[in-house]
Design a protein around this motif. Structure first.
Motif, PDB file in Angstrom:
ATOM      1  N   HIS A   1      19.058  40.459  87.101  1.00  0.00           N
ATOM      2  CA  HIS A   1      18.756  41.029  85.639  1.00  0.00           C
ATOM      3  C   HIS A   1      17.820  40.081  84.965  1.00  0.00           C
ATOM      4  N   LYS A   2      17.262  39.463  85.770  1.00  0.00           N
ATOM      5  CA  LYS A   2      16.185  38.378  85.031  1.00  0.00           C
ATOM      6  C   LYS A   2      14.770  39.247  84.876  1.00  0.00           C
ATOM      7  N   ASP A   3      14.065  39.336  83.776  1.00  0.00           N
ATOM      8  CA  ASP A   3      12.811  39.907  83.801  1.00  0.00           C
ATOM      9  C   ASP A   3      11.811  38.903  84.246  1.00  0.00           C
ATOM     10  N   ARG A   4      11.683  39.132  85.860  1.00  0.00           N
ATOM     11  CA  ARG A   4      10.789  38.530  86.508  1.00  0.00           C
ATOM     12  C   ARG A   4       9.345  38.441  86.360  1.00  0.00           C
ATOM     13  N   LYS A   5       8.849  39.663  86.019  1.00  0.00           N
ATOM     14  CA  LYS A   5       7.620  39.898  85.364  1.00  0.00           C
ATOM     15  C   LYS A   5       7.356  39.045  84.269  1.00  0.00           C
ATOM     16  N   GLY A   6       8.051  39.103  83.270  1.00  0.00           N
ATOM     17  CA  GLY A   6       8.124  38.430  82.187  1.00  0.00           C
ATOM     18  C   GLY A   6       8.196  36.915  82.248  1.00  0.00           C
ATOM     19  N   TRP A   7       8.982  36.290  83.276  1.00  0.00           N
ATOM     20  CA  TRP A   7       9.162  35.076  83.476  1.00  0.00           C
ATOM     21  C   TRP A   7       7.871  34.474  84.148  1.00  0.00           C
TER      22      TRP A   7
ATOM     23  N   THR B   1       7.713  34.282  79.548  1.00  0.00           N
ATOM     24  CA  THR B   1       8.547  34.297  78.541  1.00  0.00           C
ATOM     25  C   THR B   1       9.932  33.546  78.625  1.00  0.00           C
TER      26      THR B   1
END
Length: 150
Positions: A29-35, A40
């Motif tokens: 569920h982690k926003d990997r693109k954001g991370w 982020t």
């Protein structure tokens, strides 16, 4: 040990697999693109660390994470994946349990003010400790099949 359905070792294996699935869900569920692309996750953690009541957390974050935000984002994201996969498969289980315990303690310390996160981190840490001391890799694991960790 008396049980109704599974043996004690199998119950511990279920606990281990459940913890692994919990780590995989954290990764999923982690926003990997954001991370990984926008930073982020580390930016959010930096904001939390900057306001932390313990100076050691602020200075530790500034010394370890701030100089290398991109690398630390990859470490966090892929540590959760590796922990989950290792625990579900029972591969290098003691290493995964110790690593997960460390990561939960870091999360717990950083987010000491966020009560919603504290329950999750404390329960995951507890399962890691129980799994380590009960040697939960003895059943249904790659480690047991190969004969690692006695």
């Amino acid at each position: 040990m008396d049980t109704i359905w599974l043996t004690g070792a199998q119950c511990l294996a279920v606990l281990r697999v459940g913890l692994g699935l919990w780590w995989l869900e954290s990764w999923r569920h982690k926003d990997r693109k954001g991370w990984l692309e926008r930073g982020t996750g580390i930016a959010w953690a930096a904001d939390v660390a900057a306001k932390h009541r313990w100076p050691a957390v602020r200075s530790g974050f500034e010394a370890v994470v701030v100089p290398r935000p991109r690398a630390m984002a990859y470490v966090v994201v892929y540590a959760e994946l590796a922990l989950g996969a290792g625990l579900v498969a029972g591969f290098l289980t003691p290493v995964a349990l110790a690593g997960g315990l460390l990561l939960n303690l870091l999360y717990f310390t950083l987010m000491i003010h966020d009560w919603a996160e504290q329950g999750q981190n404390s329960m995951m840490a507890l399962i890691s400790v129980v799994g380590l001391f009960a040697m939960c890799w003895q059943t249904w694991s790659v480690d047991a099949a190969v004969g690692w960790f006695g």
